[in-house]
Design an enzyme around this catalytic site. Structure first.
Site, PDB file in Angstrom:
ATOM      1  N   LYS A  14       0.833  -1.214   0.000  1.00  0.00           N
ATOM      2  CA  LYS A  14       0.000   0.000   0.000  1.00  0.00           C
ATOM      3  C   LYS A  14       0.865   1.260   0.000  1.00  0.00           C
ATOM      4  CE  LYS A  14      -2.452  -1.024   3.724  1.00  0.00           C
ATOM      5  NZ  LYS A  14      -1.909  -2.339   4.135  1.00  0.00           N
ATOM      6  N   ARG A  89     -10.150   0.338   8.772  1.00  0.00           N
ATOM      7  CA  ARG A  89      -9.733  -1.023   9.101  1.00  0.00           C
ATOM      8  C   ARG A  89     -10.812  -1.801   9.849  1.00  0.00           C
ATOM      9  NH1 ARG A  89      -3.867   0.211   9.260  1.00  0.00           N
ATOM     10  NH2 ARG A  89      -2.634  -1.649   9.574  1.00  0.00           N
ATOM     11  N   ARG A 128      11.291  -6.238   5.271  1.00  0.00           N
ATOM     12  CA  ARG A 128      11.161  -4.800   5.525  1.00  0.00           C
ATOM     13  C   ARG A 128      11.705  -4.453   6.910  1.00  0.00           C
ATOM     14  NH1 ARG A 128       5.224  -2.071   5.220  1.00  0.00           N
ATOM     15  NH2 ARG A 128       5.051  -2.553   7.436  1.00  0.00           N
ATOM     16  N   ARG A 134      10.767  -0.370  12.198  1.00  0.00           N
ATOM     17  CA  ARG A 134       9.462  -0.485  12.862  1.00  0.00           C
ATOM     18  C   ARG A 134       9.477  -1.662  13.813  1.00  0.00           C
ATOM     19  NH1 ARG A 134       4.411   0.292   8.841  1.00  0.00           N
ATOM     20  NH2 ARG A 134       3.527  -0.958  10.525  1.00  0.00           N
ATOM     21  N   ARG A 146      -0.607  -9.294  13.390  1.00  0.00           N
ATOM     22  CA  ARG A 146      -1.158  -8.207  12.563  1.00  0.00           C
ATOM     23  C   ARG A 146      -1.993  -8.778  11.405  1.00  0.00           C
ATOM     24  NH1 ARG A 146       4.129  -5.453  11.093  1.00  0.00           N
ATOM     25  NH2 ARG A 146       2.913  -4.070   9.782  1.00  0.00           N
TER      26      ARG A 146
HETATM   27  P1  AMP Z   1       0.212   0.422   9.453  1.00  0.00           P
HETATM   28  O1  AMP Z   1       1.340   1.384   9.332  1.00  0.00           O
HETATM   29  O2  AMP Z   1      -0.962   0.797   8.615  1.00  0.00           O
HETATM   30  O3  AMP Z   1       0.656  -1.007   9.229  1.00  0.00           O
HETATM   31  O4  AMP Z   1      -0.298   0.486  10.966  1.00  0.00           O
HETATM   32  C1  AMP Z   1       0.547   0.153  12.049  1.00  0.00           C
HETATM   33  C2  AMP Z   1      -0.293  -0.070  13.302  1.00  0.00           C
HETATM   34  O5  AMP Z   1      -0.982   1.142  13.631  1.00  0.00           O
HETATM   35  C3  AMP Z   1      -1.374  -1.134  13.196  1.00  0.00           C
HETATM   36  O6  AMP Z   1      -0.879  -2.434  13.475  1.00  0.00           O
HETATM   37  C4  AMP Z   1      -2.372  -0.656  14.239  1.00  0.00           C
HETATM   38  O7  AMP Z   1      -1.929  -0.975  15.557  1.00  0.00           O
HETATM   39  C5  AMP Z   1      -2.295   0.863  14.103  1.00  0.00           C
HETATM   40  N1  AMP Z   1      -3.271   1.382  13.109  1.00  0.00           N
HETATM   41  C6  AMP Z   1      -2.989   2.007  11.927  1.00  0.00           C
HETATM   42  N2  AMP Z   1      -4.099   2.360  11.282  1.00  0.00           N
HETATM   43  C7  AMP Z   1      -5.135   1.928  12.052  1.00  0.00           C
HETATM   44  C8  AMP Z   1      -6.560   1.973  11.904  1.00  0.00           C
HETATM   45  N3  AMP Z   1      -7.157   2.520  10.837  1.00  0.00           N
HETATM   46  N4  AMP Z   1      -7.308   1.433  12.914  1.00  0.00           N
HETATM   47  C9  AMP Z   1      -6.746   0.883  13.999  1.00  0.00           C
HETATM   48  N5  AMP Z   1      -5.413   0.790  14.181  1.00  0.00           N
HETATM   49  C10 AMP Z   1      -4.611   1.313  13.221  1.00  0.00           C
END
Ligand code: AMP
Length: 190
Positions: A14, A89, A128, A134, A146
């Site tokens: 993404k 999400r 990654r 991260r 996740r």
């Molecule tokens: P990402 O960078 O999108 O992979 O998000 C990293 C982490 O942030 C996720 O594993 C969640 O803990 C939190 N997170 C990001 N976006 C959301 C969302 N829309 N709803 C809930 N948690 C989120």
């Protein structure tokens, strides 16, 4: 306005595809993951609370991310459109997003889902993790958590937009330019 949701599990590509879409369509990029990581960096109270959950691979509460998106939509009233990355999400977040956009007489144009199998996701995220810094990319257990959160809570979001006739699936494995080509086709048809 062009309001696009780029959908898919963690590691689907993404972030990579968002950059290319933004460059072509001049959209504002709204990644809730990036916004949360900025809060953590800034050491805010919200960031501290979110970090505990993010470090366990668990979704943060809906209200937190909905509030962030609300603020960003207000901030960018003159945008040509938005690309939502990592949001919504949950179905609750999808309903909230539709309501927020309706306030501006706007709606989602299309949801493009990147389809990648779980084995490939795990391999990509572990790779990654070598450079991303991260904490949630660092070990297999956390990555699996996740992907589980995605399968349990996030997958139904695809059905939500499918019911609105806005869902397009694209194969997310292969050449980055070819995948981008498929995404642009989906956007043109929207
Ligand atoms: P990402 O960078 O999108 O992979 O998000 C990293 C982490 O942030 C996720 O594993 C969640 O803990 C939190 N997170 C990001 N976006 C959301 C969302 N829309 N709803 C809930 N948690 C989120």
């Amino acid at each position: 306005m062009l309001n696009l949701i780029l959908f898919g599990p963690p590691g689907a590509g993404k972030g990579t595809q968002s950059e290319k879409i933004i460059a072509k369509y001049n959209l504002i990029h709204l990644s809730t993951g990036d916004l949360l990581r900025s809060e953590i960096q800034a050491g805010s109270e919200l960031g501290l609370k979110a970090k505990t959950l993010m470090d366990q691979g668990i979704l943060v509460p809906d209200e937190v991310v909905i509030g962030m998106i609300d603020n960003k939509l207000k901030e960018h009233r003159d945008a040509a459109g938005f690309i939502f990355d990592g949001f919504p999400r949950t179905v609750k977040q999808s309903e909230a997003l539709d309501n927020l956009l309706a306030r501006y007489n706007e709606s989602i144009s299309v949801m493009v889902a990147l389809v990648v199998d779980d084995n490939e996701l795990l391999a990509r995220l572990l790779n990654r993790g070598k450079t991303s810094g991260r904490p949630d990319d660092q070990n297999e257990e956390l990555i699996t958590k996740r992907i589980q959160e995605y399968n349990n809570k996030t997958r139904p979001v695809a059905d939500y937009y499918q019911e609105q006739g806005k869902f397009v699936a694209v194969n997310g494995i292969g050449d980055i330019e070819l995948i981008f080509g498929e995404i642009t086709k989906a956007i043109s048809a929207a």
